[in-house]
Write a protein that holds these residues in place. Structure first.
Motif, PDB file in Angstrom:
ATOM      1  N   VAL A 197       6.703   2.405 -15.809  1.00 19.96           N
ATOM      2  CA  VAL A 197       5.487   1.632 -16.053  1.00 19.96           C
ATOM      3  C   VAL A 197       5.873   0.392 -16.851  1.00 19.96           C
ATOM      4  O   VAL A 197       6.409   0.491 -17.954  1.00 19.96           O
ATOM      5  CB  VAL A 197       4.443   2.465 -16.830  1.00 19.96           C
ATOM      6  N   ILE A 198       5.590  -0.780 -16.288  1.00 21.24           N
ATOM      7  CA  ILE A 198       5.943  -2.042 -16.937  1.00 21.24           C
ATOM      8  C   ILE A 198       4.954  -2.336 -18.058  1.00 21.24           C
ATOM      9  O   ILE A 198       3.733  -2.222 -17.879  1.00 21.24           O
ATOM     10  CB  ILE A 198       5.940  -3.190 -15.916  1.00 21.24           C
ATOM     11  N   THR A 199       5.482  -2.713 -19.203  1.00 16.15           N
ATOM     12  CA  THR A 199       4.648  -3.050 -20.354  1.00 16.15           C
ATOM     13  C   THR A 199       5.336  -4.131 -21.174  1.00 16.15           C
ATOM     14  O   THR A 199       6.479  -4.507 -20.905  1.00 16.15           O
ATOM     15  CB  THR A 199       4.347  -1.800 -21.203  1.00 16.15           C
ATOM     16  N   SER A 200       4.625  -4.622 -22.174  1.00 14.69           N
ATOM     17  CA  SER A 200       5.119  -5.719 -22.999  1.00 14.69           C
ATOM     18  C   SER A 200       5.806  -5.194 -24.257  1.00 14.69           C
ATOM     19  O   SER A 200       5.467  -4.123 -24.769  1.00 14.69           O
ATOM     20  CB  SER A 200       3.942  -6.623 -23.391  1.00 14.69           C
ATOM     21  N   ALA A 201       6.749  -5.970 -24.769  1.00  9.64           N
ATOM     22  CA  ALA A 201       7.455  -5.587 -25.996  1.00  9.64           C
ATOM     23  C   ALA A 201       6.588  -5.732 -27.232  1.00  9.64           C
ATOM     24  O   ALA A 201       6.876  -5.128 -28.271  1.00  9.64           O
ATOM     25  CB  ALA A 201       8.720  -6.420 -26.163  1.00  9.64           C
ATOM     26  N   VAL A 202       5.522  -6.543 -27.159  1.00 12.87           N
ATOM     27  CA  VAL A 202       4.650  -6.763 -28.314  1.00 12.87           C
ATOM     28  C   VAL A 202       3.287  -6.171 -27.988  1.00 12.87           C
ATOM     29  O   VAL A 202       2.446  -6.809 -27.350  1.00 12.87           O
ATOM     30  CB  VAL A 202       4.538  -8.262 -28.658  1.00 12.87           C
ATOM     31  N   GLU A 203       3.094  -4.936 -28.386  1.00  8.24           N
ATOM     32  CA  GLU A 203       1.858  -4.206 -28.105  1.00  8.24           C
ATOM     33  C   GLU A 203       1.463  -3.385 -29.327  1.00  8.24           C
ATOM     34  O   GLU A 203       2.302  -3.063 -30.175  1.00  8.24           O
ATOM     35  CB  GLU A 203       2.039  -3.219 -26.931  1.00  8.24           C
ATOM     36  N   PHE A 204       0.186  -2.999 -29.395  1.00  7.56           N
ATOM     37  CA  PHE A 204      -0.204  -1.956 -30.333  1.00  7.56           C
ATOM     38  C   PHE A 204       0.320  -0.629 -29.767  1.00  7.56           C
ATOM     39  O   PHE A 204       0.321  -0.439 -28.547  1.00  7.56           O
ATOM     40  CB  PHE A 204      -1.728  -1.913 -30.491  1.00  7.56           C
ATOM     41  N   PRO A 205       0.777   0.294 -30.605  1.00  8.47           N
ATOM     42  CA  PRO A 205       1.441   1.498 -30.088  1.00  8.47           C
ATOM     43  C   PRO A 205       0.636   2.296 -29.066  1.00  8.47           C
ATOM     44  O   PRO A 205       1.221   2.896 -28.155  1.00  8.47           O
ATOM     45  CB  PRO A 205       1.694   2.322 -31.359  1.00  8.47           C
ATOM     46  N   THR A 206      -0.686   2.326 -29.194  1.00  9.73           N
ATOM     47  CA  THR A 206      -1.449   3.183 -28.285  1.00  9.73           C
ATOM     48  C   THR A 206      -1.651   2.565 -26.907  1.00  9.73           C
ATOM     49  O   THR A 206      -2.279   3.182 -26.046  1.00  9.73           O
ATOM     50  CB  THR A 206      -2.813   3.560 -28.896  1.00  9.73           C
ATOM     51  N   THR A 207      -1.121   1.359 -26.682  1.00 11.46           N
ATOM     52  CA  THR A 207      -1.023   0.861 -25.314  1.00 11.46           C
ATOM     53  C   THR A 207       0.149   1.518 -24.603  1.00 11.46           C
ATOM     54  O   THR A 207       0.099   1.787 -23.400  1.00 11.46           O
ATOM     55  CB  THR A 207      -0.846  -0.671 -25.300  1.00 11.46           C
ATOM     56  N   VAL A 208       1.202   1.781 -25.347  1.00  9.31           N
ATOM     57  CA  VAL A 208       2.423   2.341 -24.777  1.00  9.31           C
ATOM     58  C   VAL A 208       2.459   3.868 -24.861  1.00  9.31           C
ATOM     59  O   VAL A 208       3.043   4.537 -24.000  1.00  9.31           O
ATOM     60  CB  VAL A 208       3.656   1.749 -25.499  1.00  9.31           C
ATOM     61  N   ALA A 209       1.804   4.436 -25.873  1.00  8.60           N
ATOM     62  CA  ALA A 209       1.892   5.873 -26.112  1.00  8.60           C
ATOM     63  C   ALA A 209       1.557   6.734 -24.889  1.00  8.60           C
ATOM     64  O   ALA A 209       2.266   7.720 -24.617  1.00  8.60           O
ATOM     65  CB  ALA A 209       0.999   6.259 -27.300  1.00  8.60           C
ATOM     66  N   PRO A 210       0.479   6.440 -24.127  1.00  9.61           N
ATOM     67  CA  PRO A 210       0.175   7.310 -22.980  1.00  9.61           C
ATOM     68  C   PRO A 210       1.297   7.363 -21.940  1.00  9.61           C
ATOM     69  O   PRO A 210       1.461   8.384 -21.259  1.00  9.61           O
ATOM     70  CB  PRO A 210      -1.097   6.680 -22.387  1.00  9.61           C
TER      71      PRO A 210
END
Length: 444
Positions: free
Chosen positions: A121-134
């Motif tokens: 899943v592509i995501t950004s390096a600068v995020e709030f943790p709960t964008t990436v946590a799931p």
């Protein structure tokens, strides 16, 4: 009996009117006092902005003991869907829960091309943790790309390099009220048969190509925490483009049950006791059939009543946020000690904060500046988790990183943001702009 009932109804209406009047008066008398989310002598980076109508709605909901999700939640969901131009919205108890529900929905086996364990899943390096946590919680692999310089959002030029045969989704947030070109991301997702979750928690009221931010993803999310654009103290929402995904979100939110009746409602399907399901007795009550491993992440009607009032002020709040941003910009746009963040072409922000990076010309380091700002009565924050791959939560986790993330590393080291939320006056903004410039250029 009819006469007594009419008298009772008349008396109830009279009492309600008195309570509304007294609540509004109470609000006027107490609105300037200090609270956890409002410190009159301190320029907070974010905070709740309530008026007498918001307070009255909360009181009337409590008076009616509307303490669980019901009619008001449904009304709020409809109003929000109309505002952001999505087919359906499903309210929940927080923005973090909204992100969890959105991702869990796309992992549901009933969906064609559902996200499978081990998928990228592509995501950004600068995020709030709960964008990436799931992504991690569901056994998937984050593919982390850098952000655009002076914007701080997902770098769209990196998507082509990031995608692989294992990629199934893109999940990223609009940073601090400044949206990325979500229309372009959706085009890329469609071309590559990917899901797109648009985290809009920081950007309600912003637009992309003259459409509302939050209207481009297969699913989008919002947060109603006090720092966000509208608030009920806690709360969140998932908005969906399709009936199928909306149905799954709602089921997962409501314990994973199959029944689609609202709380307090029975037999909407008109066949509650007629279902025949393998392993269960014929006619087993459909209200107690569970087809998914779900949660209980519902919003209360009390929260929804406040949010319906807050929703009417989104445009006004956006105007004030953007006005406050412009005032700070007027003080700092020509300051050699900073690089200011701005928005992508074709977007209209609803600024969450005023973000800048310090340069070698700054008289103070970021740490020194934050301390000096606090002493000057100005609150500040770093940009989320900085480079999120450096956070302890990622230690030992499987991930794929595209490049060296130089912009994210610079943001982690040198970036800062201060408030522009509607609770700050023009006078506050002029003081902040003058003081920040003085500290950066003179060190005092």
């Amino acid at each position: 009996m009819t006469h007594v009932n009419n008298f009772e109804y008349s008396r109830i209406a009279e009492i309600q009117s008195q309570i509304r009047h007294l609540t509004a008066e109470y609000h006027d008398l107490t609105k300037d006092r200090a609270t956890r989310h409002r410190r009159p002598e301190f320029k907070m980076p974010a905070g709740a902005c309530f008026d007498d109508r918001d307070r009255t709605e909360a009181v009337m909901a409590a008076l009616d003991l509307e303490l669980t999700g019901g009619r008001s939640v449904v009304e709020f969901e409809r109003g929000l869907s109309e505002k952001i131009k999505m087919r359906s919205s499903i309210a929940c108890n927080s923005g973090s829960s909204a992100n969890l529900l959105a991702f869990a929905t796309l992992c549901d086996p009933s969906l064609d091309n559902h996200i499978k364990k081990g998928a990228e899943v592509i995501t950004s390096a600068v995020e709030f943790p709960t964008t990436v946590a799931p992504i991690l919680q569901y056994g998937c692999v984050p593919v982390v790309v850098d952000v655009e310089p002076q914007i701080g959002n997902l770098n769209l030029d990196a998507l082509e390099e990031a995608v692989s045969s294992r990629t199934q989704a893109i999940m990223s947030a609009h940073t601090l009220g400044s949206p990325f070109r979500a229309d372009h991301v959706r085009e890329f997702a469609d071309l590559n048969n990917l899901w797109f979750i648009e985290d809009n928690c920081d950007s309600l009221g912003a637009t992309v190509a003259e459409r509302p931010a939050g209207s481009f993803g297969h699913l989008s999310t919002l947060s109603f925490y006090p720092a966000h654009h509208i608030t009920s103290g806690e709360g969140g929402c998932v908005s969906a483009q399709s009936v199928q995904t909306a149905t799954i979100v709602r089921s997962l939110r409501d314990w994973g049950r199959d029944c689609w009746c609202s709380p307090g409602e029975d037999n909407r399907c008109m066949s509650r006791f007629d279902w025949r399901l393998p392993g269960l007795p014929d006619g087993f009550d459909h209200k107690y059939v569970f087809t998914r491993v779900g949660f209980n992440l519902k919003m209360s009607d009390l929260q929804a009543r406040v949010l319906m009032s807050q929703l009417q002020k989104v445009d006004t709040f956006t105007e004030r946020r953007n006005r406050n941003w412009e005032i700070l910009y007027s003080y700092l746009h020509d300051c050699r000690g900073v690089i200011l963040f701005t928005n992508a072409e074709g977007t209209r922000p609803s600024w969450f904060g005023f973000t800048f990076m310090l340069t070698n010309h700054s008289k103070l380091s970021r740490r020194q500046l934050q301390i000096a700002l606090e002493q000057s009565g100005i609150g500040s924050r770093v940009v989320f988790a900085g480079n999120i791959t450096a956070q302890p939560m990622f230690r030992g986790r499987q991930m794929r990183i595209i490049g060296d993330l130089p912009v994210a590393n610079r943001i982690a080291r040198d970036a800062l943001w201060v408030g522009v939320y509607p609770g700050l006056s023009e006078e506050d903004m002029h003081y902040m702009g003058c003081r920040i410039r003085s500290l950066i250029t003179e060190g005092n």
